[in-house]
Design a protein around this motif. Sequence first.
Motif, PDB file in Angstrom:
ATOM      1  N   UNK A   1     -10.814  -5.244   8.615  1.00 46.82           N
ATOM      2  CA  UNK A   1     -10.978  -5.455   7.163  1.00 46.82           C
ATOM      3  C   UNK A   1     -11.253  -4.133   6.445  1.00 46.82           C
ATOM      4  N   UNK A   2     -12.056  -3.285   7.076  1.00 43.25           N
ATOM      5  CA  UNK A   2     -12.347  -1.969   6.473  1.00 43.25           C
ATOM      6  C   UNK A   2     -11.068  -1.131   6.370  1.00 43.25           C
ATOM      7  N   UNK A   3     -10.236  -1.203   7.402  1.00 45.32           N
ATOM      8  CA  UNK A   3      -8.970  -0.459   7.376  1.00 45.32           C
ATOM      9  C   UNK A   3      -8.107  -0.936   6.204  1.00 45.32           C
ATOM     10  N   UNK A   4      -8.078  -2.246   5.997  1.00 50.78           N
ATOM     11  CA  UNK A   4      -7.255  -2.808   4.917  1.00 50.78           C
ATOM     12  C   UNK A   4      -7.688  -2.266   3.548  1.00 50.78           C
ATOM     13  N   UNK A   5      -8.977  -1.952   3.397  1.00 48.98           N
ATOM     14  CA  UNK A   5      -9.440  -1.417   2.109  1.00 48.98           C
ATOM     15  C   UNK A   5      -9.116   0.073   1.960  1.00 48.98           C
ATOM     16  N   UNK A   6      -8.825   0.736   3.089  1.00 47.86           N
ATOM     17  CA  UNK A   6      -8.615   2.188   3.058  1.00 47.86           C
ATOM     18  C   UNK A   6      -7.145   2.588   3.106  1.00 47.86           C
ATOM     19  N   UNK A   7      -6.281   1.706   3.616  1.00 49.65           N
ATOM     20  CA  UNK A   7      -4.878   2.081   3.836  1.00 49.65           C
ATOM     21  C   UNK A   7      -3.962   1.185   2.999  1.00 49.65           C
ATOM     22  N   UNK A   8      -3.037   1.817   2.317  1.00 49.16           N
ATOM     23  CA  UNK A   8      -2.013   1.059   1.600  1.00 49.16           C
ATOM     24  C   UNK A   8      -0.815   0.927   2.535  1.00 49.16           C
ATOM     25  N   UNK A   9      -0.683  -0.260   3.165  1.00 48.83           N
ATOM     26  CA  UNK A   9       0.381  -0.425   4.154  1.00 48.83           C
ATOM     27  C   UNK A   9       1.761  -0.594   3.510  1.00 48.83           C
ATOM     28  N   UNK A  10       1.839  -0.494   2.171  1.00 48.56           N
ATOM     29  CA  UNK A  10       3.161  -0.372   1.539  1.00 48.56           C
ATOM     30  C   UNK A  10       3.622   1.080   1.626  1.00 48.56           C
ATOM     31  N   UNK A  11       2.645   1.979   1.747  1.00 46.91           N
ATOM     32  CA  UNK A  11       2.956   3.411   1.821  1.00 46.91           C
ATOM     33  C   UNK A  11       2.964   3.921   3.264  1.00 46.91           C
ATOM     34  N   UNK A  12       2.073   3.339   4.091  1.00 48.38           N
ATOM     35  CA  UNK A  12       1.941   3.776   5.491  1.00 48.38           C
ATOM     36  C   UNK A  12       2.619   2.745   6.389  1.00 48.38           C
ATOM     37  N   UNK A  13       3.502   3.203   7.266  1.00 44.43           N
ATOM     38  CA  UNK A  13       4.227   2.294   8.155  1.00 44.43           C
ATOM     39  C   UNK A  13       3.239   1.676   9.159  1.00 44.43           C
ATOM     40  N   UNK A  14       2.979   0.371   9.106  1.00 45.21           N
ATOM     41  CA  UNK A  14       1.931  -0.221   9.943  1.00 45.21           C
ATOM     42  C   UNK A  14       2.181  -0.040  11.442  1.00 45.21           C
ATOM     43  N   UNK A  15       3.453  -0.226  11.871  1.00 46.19           N
ATOM     44  CA  UNK A  15       3.700  -0.136  13.318  1.00 46.19           C
ATOM     45  C   UNK A  15       3.387   1.257  13.852  1.00 46.19           C
ATOM     46  N   UNK A  16       3.729   2.283  13.069  1.00 46.66           N
ATOM     47  CA  UNK A  16       3.456   3.651  13.500  1.00 46.66           C
ATOM     48  C   UNK A  16       1.948   3.920  13.480  1.00 46.66           C
ATOM     49  N   UNK A  17       1.272   3.400  12.447  1.00 46.95           N
ATOM     50  CA  UNK A  17      -0.186   3.563  12.357  1.00 46.95           C
ATOM     51  C   UNK A  17      -0.859   2.987  13.605  1.00 46.95           C
ATOM     52  N   UNK A  18      -0.462   1.757  13.987  1.00 46.03           N
ATOM     53  CA  UNK A  18      -1.101   1.110  15.139  1.00 46.03           C
ATOM     54  C   UNK A  18      -0.624   1.701  16.455  1.00 46.03           C
ATOM     55  N   UNK A  19       0.628   2.155  16.516  1.00 42.15           N
ATOM     56  CA  UNK A  19       1.117   2.776  17.752  1.00 42.15           C
ATOM     57  C   UNK A  19       0.284   4.017  18.073  1.00 42.15           C
ATOM     58  N   UNK A  20       0.028   4.826  17.061  1.00 46.05           N
ATOM     59  CA  UNK A  20      -0.790   6.034  17.278  1.00 46.05           C
ATOM     60  C   UNK A  20      -2.201   5.672  17.715  1.00 46.05           C
ATOM     61  N   UNK A  21      -2.730   4.623  17.091  1.00 42.62           N
ATOM     62  CA  UNK A  21      -4.105   4.212  17.438  1.00 42.62           C
ATOM     63  C   UNK A  21      -4.185   3.751  18.891  1.00 42.62           C
ATOM     64  N   UNK A  22      -3.178   2.981  19.343  1.00 49.47           N
ATOM     65  CA  UNK A  22      -3.190   2.497  20.728  1.00 49.47           C
ATOM     66  C   UNK A  22      -3.093   3.684  21.688  1.00 49.47           C
ATOM     67  N   UNK A  23      -2.195   4.625  21.399  1.00 48.48           N
ATOM     68  CA  UNK A  23      -2.020   5.787  22.282  1.00 48.48           C
ATOM     69  C   UNK A  23      -3.325   6.578  22.376  1.00 48.48           C
ATOM     70  N   UNK A  24      -3.985   6.777  21.260  1.00 46.82           N
ATOM     71  CA  UNK A  24      -5.239   7.540  21.270  1.00 46.82           C
ATOM     72  C   UNK A  24      -6.352   6.763  21.992  1.00 46.82           C
ATOM     73  N   UNK A  25      -6.407   5.459  21.755  1.00 48.16           N
ATOM     74  CA  UNK A  25      -7.481   4.648  22.365  1.00 48.16           C
ATOM     75  C   UNK A  25      -7.365   4.629  23.886  1.00 48.16           C
ATOM     76  N   UNK A  26      -6.136   4.627  24.404  1.00 50.91           N
ATOM     77  CA  UNK A  26      -5.952   4.483  25.848  1.00 50.91           C
ATOM     78  C   UNK A  26      -5.827   5.824  26.572  1.00 50.91           C
ATOM     79  N   UNK A  27      -5.971   6.913  25.813  1.00 53.83           N
ATOM     80  CA  UNK A  27      -5.915   8.240  26.435  1.00 53.83           C
ATOM     81  C   UNK A  27      -7.091   8.396  27.399  1.00 53.83           C
ATOM     82  N   UNK A  28      -6.836   9.015  28.543  1.00 53.62           N
ATOM     83  CA  UNK A  28      -7.888   9.137  29.565  1.00 53.62           C
ATOM     84  C   UNK A  28      -8.728  10.393  29.390  1.00 53.62           C
TER      85      UNK A  28
END
Length: 243
Positions: free
Chosen positions: A145-172
Amino acid sequence: MDRRSPFSYRCGACGRCCHNQVISLSPAELLSIARAAGIATSAARERYAARRGSLLRFRADGGCAALDGTRCSIHSGRPLACRLYPLGLERTPDGDRFIRLEPAQDSVGRYGVDGAVSDYLADQGVDSALELADRYRPLIAAMRERIETLVDFDEVEPREFWRRAVAEALREANYDANRLIDALFDPDGVGAACASIAATIAAHLSILHAMIAATNNPAELAVAAILLAVSLGYSPAEVASAR
Ligand code: SF4
Protein backbone atom coordinates in the motif's frame (compact mmCIF):
# COMPACT_ATOMS: atom_id res chain seq x y z
CA MET A 1 -1.50 -34.64 1.59
CA ASP A 2 -3.79 -32.79 3.96
CA ARG A 3 -3.93 -32.75 7.75
CA ARG A 4 -6.04 -35.93 7.89
CA SER A 5 -3.72 -38.00 5.70
CA PRO A 6 -2.12 -41.04 7.41
CA PHE A 7 1.46 -40.26 8.41
CA SER A 8 4.01 -40.88 11.14
CA TYR A 9 7.77 -40.57 11.37
CA ARG A 10 10.29 -41.79 13.92
CA CYS A 11 13.47 -39.69 13.94
CA GLY A 12 16.67 -41.71 14.39
CA ALA A 13 18.68 -38.63 15.50
CA CYS A 14 21.35 -39.41 12.89
CA GLY A 15 21.64 -35.75 11.82
CA ARG A 16 21.64 -36.69 8.11
CA CYS A 17 18.74 -34.39 7.27
CA CYS A 18 20.66 -31.43 8.76
CA HIS A 19 23.03 -31.27 5.78
CA ASN A 20 22.91 -29.49 2.43
CA GLN A 21 19.40 -28.07 2.70
CA VAL A 22 17.90 -24.77 1.59
CA ILE A 23 15.79 -23.56 4.52
CA SER A 24 14.17 -20.16 4.56
CA LEU A 25 13.88 -18.23 7.83
CA SER A 26 11.16 -15.74 8.63
CA PRO A 27 11.75 -12.94 11.15
CA ALA A 28 9.91 -14.96 13.83
CA GLU A 29 12.06 -18.01 13.17
CA LEU A 30 15.28 -16.01 13.43
CA LEU A 31 14.00 -14.60 16.71
CA SER A 32 13.21 -18.13 17.99
CA ILE A 33 16.70 -19.30 17.05
CA ALA A 34 18.23 -16.35 18.91
CA ARG A 35 16.21 -17.08 22.05
CA ALA A 36 17.06 -20.81 21.92
CA ALA A 37 20.74 -19.94 21.55
CA GLY A 38 20.56 -17.26 24.27
CA ILE A 39 22.02 -14.55 22.03
CA ALA A 40 20.77 -11.32 20.42
CA THR A 41 19.09 -11.47 17.02
CA SER A 42 22.01 -9.65 15.35
CA ALA A 43 24.39 -12.35 16.63
CA ALA A 44 21.97 -15.12 15.58
CA ARG A 45 21.80 -13.62 12.10
CA GLU A 46 25.57 -13.57 11.94
CA ARG A 47 26.03 -17.11 13.30
CA TYR A 48 23.10 -19.07 11.89
CA ALA A 49 21.77 -17.20 8.85
CA ALA A 50 22.62 -16.15 5.30
CA ARG A 51 20.93 -13.80 2.79
CA ARG A 52 20.34 -10.97 5.29
CA GLY A 53 18.82 -13.33 7.86
CA SER A 54 16.33 -15.05 5.56
CA LEU A 55 18.13 -18.40 5.02
CA LEU A 56 19.54 -20.93 7.45
CA ARG A 57 23.33 -21.03 7.12
CA PHE A 58 25.10 -24.27 6.18
CA ARG A 59 28.83 -24.76 6.67
CA ALA A 60 31.32 -25.60 3.93
CA ASP A 61 31.18 -29.29 5.02
CA GLY A 62 27.42 -29.26 4.33
CA GLY A 63 26.28 -29.32 7.96
CA CYS A 64 23.86 -26.78 9.39
CA ALA A 65 25.54 -24.04 11.43
CA ALA A 66 23.46 -25.19 14.41
CA LEU A 67 24.45 -28.85 14.15
CA ASP A 68 26.62 -30.06 17.05
CA GLY A 69 27.71 -33.59 16.16
CA THR A 70 24.34 -35.17 15.32
CA ARG A 71 22.45 -32.89 17.73
CA CYS A 72 20.55 -29.67 16.95
CA SER A 73 21.98 -27.07 19.34
CA ILE A 74 18.89 -24.85 18.98
CA HIS A 75 16.26 -27.60 19.05
CA SER A 76 13.64 -25.63 21.04
CA GLY A 77 13.87 -22.78 18.51
CA ARG A 78 14.47 -24.79 15.35
CA PRO A 79 12.97 -23.44 12.12
CA LEU A 80 9.61 -24.50 10.75
CA ALA A 81 11.14 -26.58 7.96
CA CYS A 82 13.01 -28.60 10.60
CA ARG A 83 9.84 -29.08 12.65
CA LEU A 84 7.95 -30.21 9.55
CA TYR A 85 10.63 -32.54 8.18
CA PRO A 86 10.15 -35.03 6.52
CA LEU A 87 7.05 -33.18 5.41
CA GLY A 88 7.23 -30.18 3.14
CA LEU A 89 4.68 -27.37 3.28
CA GLU A 90 3.33 -25.71 0.17
CA ARG A 91 1.61 -22.43 0.98
CA THR A 92 -0.96 -21.17 -1.48
CA PRO A 93 -3.69 -18.53 -1.27
CA ASP A 94 -6.15 -21.49 -1.15
CA GLY A 95 -4.53 -23.09 1.89
CA ASP A 96 -1.62 -25.23 2.96
CA ARG A 97 -0.68 -28.56 1.37
CA PHE A 98 1.80 -31.10 2.70
CA ILE A 99 4.28 -33.15 0.72
CA ARG A 100 6.19 -36.23 1.90
CA LEU A 101 9.87 -35.51 1.25
CA GLU A 102 12.41 -38.12 0.22
CA PRO A 103 14.58 -39.29 3.14
CA ALA A 104 18.09 -37.84 3.35
CA GLN A 105 20.80 -40.20 2.10
CA ASP A 106 21.60 -42.90 4.71
CA SER A 107 18.94 -41.51 7.07
CA VAL A 108 17.85 -43.97 9.79
CA GLY A 109 14.47 -42.21 10.25
CA ARG A 110 11.41 -44.45 9.81
CA TYR A 111 8.22 -43.48 7.97
CA GLY A 112 4.90 -44.99 8.98
CA VAL A 113 1.14 -44.52 9.04
CA ASP A 114 0.51 -44.81 12.78
CA GLY A 115 -1.15 -41.41 12.97
CA ALA A 116 -2.25 -38.47 10.84
CA VAL A 117 -0.37 -35.46 9.54
CA SER A 118 -2.15 -33.35 12.17
CA ASP A 119 -0.71 -35.53 15.00
CA TYR A 120 2.79 -35.09 13.66
CA LEU A 121 2.34 -31.31 13.33
CA ALA A 122 1.09 -31.10 16.92
CA ASP A 123 4.06 -33.15 18.24
CA GLN A 124 6.51 -30.84 16.50
CA GLY A 125 4.84 -27.55 17.53
CA VAL A 126 4.31 -26.60 13.91
CA ASP A 127 1.05 -24.70 14.25
CA SER A 128 2.20 -22.33 16.98
CA ALA A 129 5.43 -21.64 15.06
CA LEU A 130 3.41 -21.01 11.90
CA GLU A 131 1.08 -18.68 13.77
CA LEU A 132 4.02 -16.60 15.07
CA ALA A 133 5.57 -16.45 11.60
CA ASP A 134 2.29 -15.39 9.99
CA ARG A 135 1.96 -12.39 12.30
CA TYR A 136 4.42 -10.70 9.92
CA ARG A 137 2.31 -11.37 6.85
CA PRO A 138 0.17 -8.17 7.07
CA LEU A 139 3.39 -6.16 6.64
CA ILE A 140 3.45 -7.29 3.01
CA ALA A 141 0.13 -5.56 2.33
CA ALA A 142 1.27 -2.50 4.31
CA MET A 143 4.43 -2.21 2.20
CA ARG A 144 2.43 -2.77 -0.95
CA GLU A 145 0.00 0.00 0.00
CA ARG A 146 2.87 2.38 0.79
CA ILE A 147 4.42 1.65 -2.61
CA GLU A 148 1.11 2.48 -4.30
CA THR A 149 1.20 5.95 -2.71
CA LEU A 150 4.79 6.55 -3.88
CA VAL A 151 4.82 5.16 -7.43
CA ASP A 152 2.72 6.18 -10.40
CA PHE A 153 2.42 2.85 -12.22
CA ASP A 154 1.11 4.69 -15.30
CA GLU A 155 4.61 6.14 -15.57
CA VAL A 156 6.66 3.24 -14.14
CA GLU A 157 6.41 -0.16 -15.84
CA PRO A 158 5.13 -2.44 -13.02
CA ARG A 159 6.63 -5.68 -14.33
CA GLU A 160 10.09 -4.14 -14.57
CA PHE A 161 9.72 -2.53 -11.13
CA TRP A 162 8.85 -5.90 -9.54
CA ARG A 163 11.38 -7.86 -11.61
CA ARG A 164 14.18 -5.68 -10.23
CA ALA A 165 12.84 -6.04 -6.71
CA VAL A 166 12.75 -9.85 -6.95
CA ALA A 167 16.31 -9.99 -8.34
CA GLU A 168 17.60 -7.76 -5.54
CA ALA A 169 15.66 -9.60 -2.81
CA LEU A 170 17.01 -13.01 -3.84
CA ARG A 171 20.61 -11.89 -4.30
CA GLU A 172 22.95 -13.91 -2.07
CA ALA A 173 25.59 -11.18 -1.63
CA ASN A 174 26.48 -7.57 -2.50
CA TYR A 175 23.02 -6.32 -1.56
CA ASP A 176 21.93 -2.71 -1.67
CA ALA A 177 21.50 -1.22 1.80
CA ASN A 178 17.94 -1.73 3.06
CA ARG A 179 16.94 -0.45 6.48
CA LEU A 180 13.63 -2.31 6.43
CA ILE A 181 15.26 -5.69 5.84
CA ASP A 182 17.85 -4.97 8.51
CA ALA A 183 15.01 -4.18 10.92
CA LEU A 184 12.91 -7.21 9.88
CA PHE A 185 15.69 -9.63 10.78
CA ASP A 186 16.94 -7.89 13.91
CA PRO A 187 14.07 -7.23 16.36
CA ASP A 188 16.48 -6.79 19.26
CA GLY A 189 18.53 -4.26 17.28
CA VAL A 190 15.51 -1.99 16.75
CA GLY A 191 14.56 -2.10 20.43
CA ALA A 192 11.72 -4.66 20.32
CA ALA A 193 13.18 -7.13 22.84
CA CYS A 194 10.59 -8.13 25.48
CA ALA A 195 10.25 -10.96 28.00
CA SER A 196 8.53 -13.37 25.59
CA ILE A 197 8.77 -14.10 21.88
CA ALA A 198 5.11 -13.15 21.36
CA ALA A 199 5.58 -9.78 23.09
CA THR A 200 8.78 -9.12 21.15
CA ILE A 201 6.94 -9.80 17.90
CA ALA A 202 4.13 -7.42 18.88
CA ALA A 203 6.63 -4.65 19.65
CA HIS A 204 8.60 -5.45 16.51
CA LEU A 205 5.51 -5.21 14.30
CA SER A 206 4.60 -1.84 15.72
CA ILE A 207 8.13 -0.52 15.01
CA LEU A 208 8.07 -1.97 11.50
CA HIS A 209 4.67 -0.44 10.67
CA ALA A 210 6.01 2.99 11.71
CA MET A 211 9.14 2.47 9.59
CA ILE A 212 7.04 1.49 6.56
CA ALA A 213 4.87 4.59 6.91
CA ALA A 214 8.00 6.77 7.07
CA THR A 215 9.83 5.14 4.14
CA ASN A 216 9.83 7.15 0.92
CA ASN A 217 11.93 4.79 -1.18
CA PRO A 218 9.61 2.44 -3.14
CA ALA A 219 12.45 0.13 -4.24
CA GLU A 220 13.46 -0.38 -0.61
CA LEU A 221 9.86 -1.26 0.28
CA ALA A 222 9.45 -3.60 -2.70
CA VAL A 223 12.64 -5.56 -1.99
CA ALA A 224 11.73 -5.89 1.69
CA ALA A 225 8.19 -7.06 0.80
CA ILE A 226 9.51 -9.72 -1.60
CA LEU A 227 12.10 -11.01 0.86
CA LEU A 228 9.52 -11.14 3.65
CA ALA A 229 7.04 -13.07 1.45
CA VAL A 230 9.71 -15.59 0.44
CA SER A 231 10.87 -15.97 4.04
CA LEU A 232 7.29 -16.81 5.02
CA GLY A 233 7.12 -19.52 2.36
CA TYR A 234 5.08 -17.59 -0.21
CA SER A 235 6.06 -16.94 -3.80
CA PRO A 236 7.14 -13.40 -4.79
CA ALA A 237 3.83 -13.21 -6.68
CA GLU A 238 2.16 -13.05 -3.25
CA VAL A 239 3.36 -9.44 -2.99
CA ALA A 240 1.55 -8.44 -6.15
CA SER A 241 -1.73 -9.82 -4.81
CA ALA A 242 -1.26 -8.66 -1.18
CA ARG A 243 -4.38 -7.11 0.33
S1 SF4 B 1 18.32 -25.99 12.77
FE1 SF4 B 1 18.68 -27.89 13.90
S2 SF4 B 1 17.16 -29.35 13.05
FE2 SF4 B 1 17.36 -27.65 11.58
S3 SF4 B 1 18.91 -28.28 10.07
FE3 SF4 B 1 19.96 -27.10 11.69
S4 SF4 B 1 20.68 -28.63 13.18
FE4 SF4 B 1 19.11 -29.62 11.89
